[in-house]
Design an enzyme around this catalytic site. Structure first.
Site, short mmCIF file in Angstrom:
data_model
loop_
_atom_site.label_atom_id
_atom_site.label_comp_id
_atom_site.label_asym_id
_atom_site.label_seq_id
_atom_site.Cartn_x
_atom_site.Cartn_y
_atom_site.Cartn_z
N TYR A 21 6.28 -2.85 -10.54
CA TYR A 21 5.03 -2.85 -11.31
C TYR A 21 5.23 -2.39 -12.75
O TYR A 21 4.49 -1.53 -13.23
CB TYR A 21 4.00 -1.92 -10.65
CG TYR A 21 3.71 -2.22 -9.22
CD1 TYR A 21 3.05 -3.40 -8.86
CD2 TYR A 21 4.08 -1.34 -8.22
CE1 TYR A 21 2.76 -3.67 -7.54
CE2 TYR A 21 3.80 -1.62 -6.89
CZ TYR A 21 3.14 -2.79 -6.56
OH TYR A 21 2.86 -3.06 -5.25
N TYR A 149 -6.28 -4.25 -1.07
CA TYR A 149 -4.84 -4.45 -1.34
C TYR A 149 -4.12 -4.54 0.00
O TYR A 149 -4.27 -3.67 0.85
CB TYR A 149 -4.25 -3.30 -2.17
CG TYR A 149 -2.75 -3.44 -2.32
CD1 TYR A 149 -2.21 -4.30 -3.28
CD2 TYR A 149 -1.89 -2.77 -1.47
CE1 TYR A 149 -0.83 -4.46 -3.38
CE2 TYR A 149 -0.51 -2.93 -1.56
CZ TYR A 149 0.01 -3.77 -2.52
OH TYR A 149 1.36 -3.95 -2.62
N ASP A 243 -6.17 -3.22 8.22
CA ASP A 243 -4.93 -2.85 7.57
C ASP A 243 -4.95 -1.33 7.41
O ASP A 243 -5.56 -0.81 6.47
CB ASP A 243 -4.81 -3.57 6.22
CG ASP A 243 -3.55 -3.19 5.46
OD1 ASP A 243 -2.87 -2.24 5.88
OD2 ASP A 243 -3.27 -3.85 4.44
N LYS A 272 3.75 2.71 6.07
CA LYS A 272 3.80 3.91 5.23
C LYS A 272 4.23 5.19 5.97
O LYS A 272 5.40 5.49 5.98
CB LYS A 272 2.45 4.09 4.52
CG LYS A 272 2.18 2.95 3.52
CD LYS A 272 1.80 3.42 2.15
CE LYS A 272 2.08 2.39 1.09
NZ LYS A 272 1.14 1.25 1.05
C1 LIG Z 1 1.24 -0.20 0.80
C2 LIG Z 1 0.31 -1.10 1.47
C3 LIG Z 1 0.71 -2.38 1.90
C4 LIG Z 1 2.08 -2.94 1.62
O1 LIG Z 1 3.09 -2.20 2.23
P1 LIG Z 1 4.60 -2.38 1.70
O2 LIG Z 1 5.40 -1.56 2.66
O3 LIG Z 1 4.63 -1.87 0.31
O4 LIG Z 1 4.94 -3.82 1.78
C5 LIG Z 1 -0.22 -3.14 2.57
N1 LIG Z 1 -1.47 -2.69 2.83
C6 LIG Z 1 -1.88 -1.47 2.43
C7 LIG Z 1 -3.25 -1.01 2.77
C8 LIG Z 1 -1.01 -0.64 1.73
O5 LIG Z 1 -1.44 0.56 1.31
#
Ligand SMILES: *Cc1c(COP(=O)(O)O)cnc(C)c1O
Length: 426
Positions: A21, A149, A243, A272
């Site tokens: 980024y 996102y 998500d 994460k």
């Molecule tokens: C960080 C994140 C992603 C992407 O995860 P990466 O391991 O960086 O590919 C997808 N969705 C959410 C809600 C996130 O916070």
């Protein structure tokens, strides 16, 4: 910052490493970190910074938790990796069992991958094939929400907020999806309901980050909104994907955000903090309804997907150790204590004129400014105060490790308050 203390590898590598980024031509030097300790980053010149973002929300137990490090070391000595095609490894199988037991409802079958974006791709592909396997044609689109996102790969990008995901730049290359307003009030609820009624035959799934939309601006919505999305998708028979890559594992106050609203999605994605913030690991977990559509006497219904490092035993051992810590240490109580600290302290800047909003949920504290036009100034101010905080869009946020000490947390909030005041005086 003092160049003379920068290690040689930093300057040597800078011409060869691709930065995330960033406009690499003009980006400031990243801070060289040589060690981590608890909630602290130790820099090459010996300075210690208290980490306000837990390395993109991964390090929920702080860095270097001995229980996790020990689990990885033991697993590494025994079996660092084997492929998942035709071979089974115990850490992955027991972790799948353990996650299914922890997750609400019948989210029962775990597909492991190595990153959040990939788990989102898998969820999308699974949703598409679910309808194909069901014999329903044309269910090829997704709906998601403004400020959402979901990752940086092409499929995930297509469901991100169009501004953040730079949809205009990739027009033609990205699938065009439906990006809707979060149904937080009567009008937007009616709109979502009408939209689903109208488009259900083209829709595979609706995707949302439950309760907290993180990277797209740290926008919050409430439990009722989430329940509405669940009811509406059920009413119109469209799959719902949560998500929980960011919200999973305690960040919003409950182990999973969906538990606060008492709703269960058709597919959930996790990453994460899944492996305690030390190794890359993600999981896509469908409900039985979805899984059942893939179980058949014909090979054709099978899901043709299998990442090379699927179910990596090292990462799964780290995830086990992380889950142990959620059981043996008072993590959710720590999150509640952080929440009340953030509420008490951050509200002090509410009346400053450049502050648009202050909001707190679990171990997430957000100060939204009218605009951030000098990111480098902010970053430097924070480092000068001994903290690492990385503003994003128009917000300054704190998402510390749950294990952060009281004094360290105060140092973070003091810095944020102080810098926010300075910001409006510039
Ligand atoms: C960080 C994140 C992603 C992407 O995860 P990466 O391991 O960086 O590919 C997808 N969705 C959410 C809600 C996130 O916070």
């Amino acid at each position: 910052m003092n160049d003379t203390h920068d290690p040689d590898w930093l300057h040597q590598g800078l011409d060869h490493i691709w930065l995330p980024y960033a406009q690499m031509k003009t980006a400031g030097l990243p801070l060289p970190v040589v060690e981590t300790r608890g909630a602290r980053l130790i820099l090459a010149d010996g300075r210690e910074l208290i980490d306000g973002c837990a390395s993109w929300w991964t390090a929920c137990h702080g860095y270097n938790h001995p229980h996790i490090i020990d689990a990885i070391q033991r697993q590494a000595a025994r079996m660092p990796h084997v492929m998942s095609g035709g071979l089974a490894n115990e850490p992955a199988y027991t972790l799948a069992h353990r996650l299914a037991a922890l997750l609400p409802g019948d989210l029962n079958r775990v597909f492991f991958a190595e990153s959040g974006s990939v788990s989102v791709e898998i969820a999308m592909k699974m949703a598409l094939q679910y309808w194909i396997n069901k014999g329903e044609q044309g269910r090829s689109k997704f709906a998601s929400f403004q400020h959402g996102y979901h990752g940086d790969t092409l499929g995930a990008m297509s469901v991100c907020d169009p501004e953040e995901g730079m949809h205009h730049m990739f027009k033609g290359a990205l699938q065009e999806q439906h990006i809707l307003e979060i149904p937080g009030d009567e009008e937007s609820r009616k709109n979502l309901d009408d939209f689903l009624a109208h488009h259900k035959n083209q829709l595979a799934a609706v995707m949302v980050e439950p309760l907290v939309q993180a990277a797209g601006g740290f926008k919050f919505h409430d439990e009722d909104t989430l329940r509405f999305i669940r009811e509406a998708t059920q009413r119109h028979d469209v799959l719902l994907i949560f998500d929980e890559i960011m919200t999973g594992f305690g960040r919003t106050g409950t182990l999973f955000a969906c538990q606060a609203a008492d709703v269960v999605p058709d597919i959930i994605t996790l990453s994460k903090a899944l492996a305690g913030g030390v190794l890359p690991l993600s999981a896509t977990i469908p409900s039985d309804r979805v899984t059942d559509a893939f179980l058949s006497d014909s090979d054709e219904a099978a899901f043709m997907h299998g990442p090379t490092f699927m179910g990596n035993p090292l990462a799964c051992a780290a995830a086990h150790a992380s889950l142990d810590l959620f059981e043996t240490e008072p993590r959710l109580e720590q999150v509640a204590a952080i929440e009340s600290h953030l509420n008490k302290t951050l509200s002090k800047v509410r009346d400053i004129n450049s502050v648009v909003d202050v909001r707190v949920r679990g171990a997430i504290g957000v100060i939204q400014l009218s605009e951030i036009d000098d990111l480098d100034w902010l970053k430097t101010q924070f480092v000068d105060r001994g903290v690492f905080i990385r503003p994003l869009g128009d917000v300054i946020y704190l998402t510390p490790a749950f294990t952060i000490g009281e004094d360290e947390l105060s140092q973070l909030t003091d810095a944020v308050i102080d810098v926010t005041r300075e910001w409006s005086r510039r």
